[in-house]
Write a protein that holds these residues in place. Structure first.
Motif, PDB file in Angstrom:
ATOM      1  N   ALA A 106       0.819  -1.222   0.000  1.00 55.40           N
ATOM      2  CA  ALA A 106       0.000   0.000   0.000  1.00 55.40           C
ATOM      3  C   ALA A 106       0.852   1.271   0.000  1.00 55.40           C
ATOM      4  N   MET A 107       1.848   1.341   0.881  1.00 55.22           N
ATOM      5  CA  MET A 107       2.665   2.553   0.972  1.00 55.22           C
ATOM      6  C   MET A 107       3.533   2.734  -0.267  1.00 55.22           C
ATOM      7  N   LYS A 108       4.007   1.633  -0.847  1.00 54.35           N
ATOM      8  CA  LYS A 108       4.816   1.743  -2.063  1.00 54.35           C
ATOM      9  C   LYS A 108       3.975   2.232  -3.234  1.00 54.35           C
ATOM     10  N   ASP A 109       2.746   1.735  -3.338  1.00 54.87           N
ATOM     11  CA  ASP A 109       1.857   2.198  -4.406  1.00 54.87           C
ATOM     12  C   ASP A 109       1.529   3.680  -4.228  1.00 54.87           C
ATOM     13  N   LEU A 110       1.258   4.080  -2.977  1.00 62.14           N
ATOM     14  CA  LEU A 110       0.954   5.480  -2.695  1.00 62.14           C
ATOM     15  C   LEU A 110       2.162   6.363  -3.006  1.00 62.14           C
ATOM     16  N   ALA A 111       3.353   5.890  -2.649  1.00 60.82           N
ATOM     17  CA  ALA A 111       4.573   6.657  -2.907  1.00 60.82           C
ATOM     18  C   ALA A 111       4.795   6.851  -4.401  1.00 60.82           C
ATOM     19  N   ALA A 112       4.512   5.816  -5.188  1.00 59.02           N
ATOM     20  CA  ALA A 112       4.706   5.913  -6.636  1.00 59.02           C
ATOM     21  C   ALA A 112       3.784   6.974  -7.237  1.00 59.02           C
ATOM     22  N   SER A 113       2.516   6.955  -6.862  1.00 54.75           N
ATOM     23  CA  SER A 113       1.566   7.951  -7.380  1.00 54.75           C
ATOM     24  C   SER A 113       1.910   9.347  -6.870  1.00 54.75           C
ATOM     25  N   LEU A 114       2.296   9.435  -5.615  1.00 55.47           N
ATOM     26  CA  LEU A 114       2.649  10.736  -5.036  1.00 55.47           C
ATOM     27  C   LEU A 114       3.861  11.322  -5.757  1.00 55.47           C
ATOM     28  N   GLY A 115       4.853  10.464  -6.035  1.00 54.55           N
ATOM     29  CA  GLY A 115       6.041  10.937  -6.732  1.00 54.55           C
ATOM     30  C   GLY A 115       5.721  11.469  -8.113  1.00 54.55           C
ATOM     31  N   ARG A 116       4.862  10.745  -8.851  1.00 54.57           N
ATOM     32  CA  ARG A 116       4.479  11.208 -10.185  1.00 54.57           C
ATOM     33  C   ARG A 116       3.644  12.479 -10.115  1.00 54.57           C
ATOM     34  N   MET A 117       2.842  12.614  -9.065  1.00 60.14           N
ATOM     35  CA  MET A 117       1.973  13.787  -8.918  1.00 60.14           C
ATOM     36  C   MET A 117       2.777  15.077  -8.786  1.00 60.14           C
ATOM     37  N   ILE A 118       3.892  15.021  -8.076  1.00 59.58           N
ATOM     38  CA  ILE A 118       4.637  16.255  -7.783  1.00 59.58           C
ATOM     39  C   ILE A 118       5.778  16.525  -8.764  1.00 59.58           C
ATOM     40  N   VAL A 119       5.948  15.676  -9.780  1.00 57.52           N
ATOM     41  CA  VAL A 119       7.023  15.893 -10.759  1.00 57.52           C
ATOM     42  C   VAL A 119       6.965  17.284 -11.396  1.00 57.52           C
ATOM     43  N   PRO A 120       5.757  17.770 -11.804  1.00 59.75           N
ATOM     44  CA  PRO A 120       5.719  19.098 -12.440  1.00 59.75           C
ATOM     45  C   PRO A 120       5.935  20.255 -11.471  1.00 59.75           C
ATOM     46  N   CYS A 121       5.928  20.010 -10.171  1.00 60.56           N
ATOM     47  CA  CYS A 121       6.031  21.081  -9.179  1.00 60.56           C
ATOM     48  C   CYS A 121       7.476  21.560  -9.044  1.00 60.56           C
ATOM     49  N   VAL A 122       7.636  22.744  -8.480  1.00 61.89           N
ATOM     50  CA  VAL A 122       8.981  23.282  -8.224  1.00 61.89           C
ATOM     51  C   VAL A 122       9.669  22.427  -7.166  1.00 61.89           C
ATOM     52  N   ASP A 123      10.985  22.500  -7.125  1.00 65.74           N
ATOM     53  CA  ASP A 123      11.770  21.647  -6.235  1.00 65.74           C
ATOM     54  C   ASP A 123      11.369  21.785  -4.771  1.00 65.74           C
ATOM     55  N   GLU A 124      11.091  23.015  -4.334  1.00 64.24           N
ATOM     56  CA  GLU A 124      10.757  23.222  -2.921  1.00 64.24           C
ATOM     57  C   GLU A 124       9.447  22.538  -2.560  1.00 64.24           C
ATOM     58  N   THR A 125       8.459  22.620  -3.448  1.00 66.80           N
ATOM     59  CA  THR A 125       7.176  21.955  -3.207  1.00 66.80           C
ATOM     60  C   THR A 125       7.365  20.446  -3.154  1.00 66.80           C
ATOM     61  N   GLN A 126       8.166  19.926  -4.086  1.00 69.25           N
ATOM     62  CA  GLN A 126       8.438  18.491  -4.085  1.00 69.25           C
ATOM     63  C   GLN A 126       9.087  18.065  -2.773  1.00 69.25           C
ATOM     64  N   ARG A 127      10.056  18.859  -2.332  1.00 70.48           N
ATOM     65  CA  ARG A 127      10.790  18.503  -1.112  1.00 70.48           C
ATOM     66  C   ARG A 127       9.867  18.493   0.106  1.00 70.48           C
ATOM     67  N   VAL A 128       9.015  19.508   0.238  1.00 71.09           N
ATOM     68  CA  VAL A 128       8.134  19.624   1.399  1.00 71.09           C
ATOM     69  C   VAL A 128       7.130  18.477   1.446  1.00 71.09           C
ATOM     70  N   ILE A 129       6.475  18.212   0.330  1.00 70.52           N
ATOM     71  CA  ILE A 129       5.458  17.152   0.290  1.00 70.52           C
ATOM     72  C   ILE A 129       6.099  15.786   0.494  1.00 70.52           C
ATOM     73  N   TRP A 130       7.230  15.560  -0.155  1.00 69.83           N
ATOM     74  CA  TRP A 130       7.880  14.256  -0.046  1.00 69.83           C
ATOM     75  C   TRP A 130       8.388  14.004   1.369  1.00 69.83           C
TER      76      TRP A 130
END
Length: 283
Positions: free
Chosen positions: A95-119
């Motif tokens: 479950a967590m690996k699947d969620l992590a995969a979708s979350l990672g793809r979701m934030i790809v277009p975001c700026v680096d700082e947004t990616q860092r905070v959410i991740w």
């Protein structure tokens, strides 16, 4: 549906009635190809008590179902503990690996700082979840069915609250440039995980505590319980109490469970009033 689940029904019929039980089947280790085999026959082949298996199914398929004392007295706790332990593995490895995969793809277009905070928020949560499960495996499951068992609503509150926060961040505060299709997948995964974990928690807090008996006849708090009650009333968390009294967190949880059983009071505010009324604490 809960009353209709009986060991003599066909196993394939059970899954056909409620496909949401697929996760339960998988974690129980049952292999497909049931044919006309009954629940009892499949469980027997898997060395699993059928009544306990059906109890787990009822928890997951009926929102209003809570195991009765009679059901719990007949249940095989080892089957429940094994199932819960396998659920921990499923959450972390699937479950967590699947969620992590979708979350990672979701934030790809975001700026680096947004990616860092959410991740970072997600990875911190994943680590806390891992520690929570490891603590249950070490301090709870080995003591199931004994007075030393200690599971409380407080133990799980952080898990549910963090999932709710993650969902809120995605629904209400996600930057416009984020991948919206992946955001939908993230929200779907969170909702599914929330529902599953709620059932998991219900099973722990009812089934695993069900054998501990009714409220103790002697409701007098021990000296140690009074010490811990005062600490709780002062707003201290379990780790702070453990450090101050030089005892383990598991011991603190056990004492807090005993305090709740003896006083009949669950909330910190209520325990604070109790401490004041019994002159254990002054304003």
């Amino acid at each position: 549906m809960a009353s209709e689940l009986v060991p003599t029904m066909k196993m394939a019929e059970l899954l056909d009635r409620d496909p949401s039980l697929l996760g339960v089947f998988t974690r129980m280790g049952f292999t497909f190809g049931y044919g006309d085999a009954t629940v009892e026959e499949v469980c027997k082949a898997a060395d699993t008590d059928p009544e306990t298996f059906l109890l787990i199914c009822r928890v997951y398929s009926q929102d209003s179902y809570r195991p009765s004392r009679e059901d719990l007295d007949k249940a095989d706790l080892s089957v429940i503990v094994k199932y819960l332990s396998l659920s921990h593995t499923h959450y972390m490895d699937v479950a967590m690996k699947d969620l992590a995969a979708s979350l990672g793809r979701m934030i790809v277009p975001c700026v680096d700082e947004t990616q860092r905070v959410i991740w970072k928020f997600f990875t911190d949560f994943k680590e806390e979840l891992r520690k929570h499960f490891a603590s249950e495996e070490e301090f709870v499951f080995p003591y199931v069915g004994t007075p030393e068992a200690g599971i409380s609503e407080e133990d799980h509150s952080g898990v549910e609250e963090t999932l709710e926060d993650l969902k809120s961040l995605v629904m209400n505060h996600l930057p416009a440039e984020a991948d919206q299709r992946e955001a939908y997948k993230v929200l779907s995964a969170i909702n599914s995980l929330q529902d599953d974990i709620r059932k998991h928690i219900l099973l722990e807090e009812t089934a695993l505590e069900g054998r501990r008996g009714d409220k103790p006849e002697d409701n007098t708090l021990t000296a140690r319980e009074k010490e811990i009650l005062v600490c709780v009333a002062k707003g201290m968390i379990n780790k702070e109490i453990a450090d101050q009294l030089n005892i383990s967190i598991h011991t603190v949880i056990t004492h807090r469970k005993n305090i709740t059983q003896k006083t009949g009071i669950k909330t910190v505010a209520g325990l604070t009033v109790y401490a004041l009324l019994n002159n254990l604490l002054t304003m």
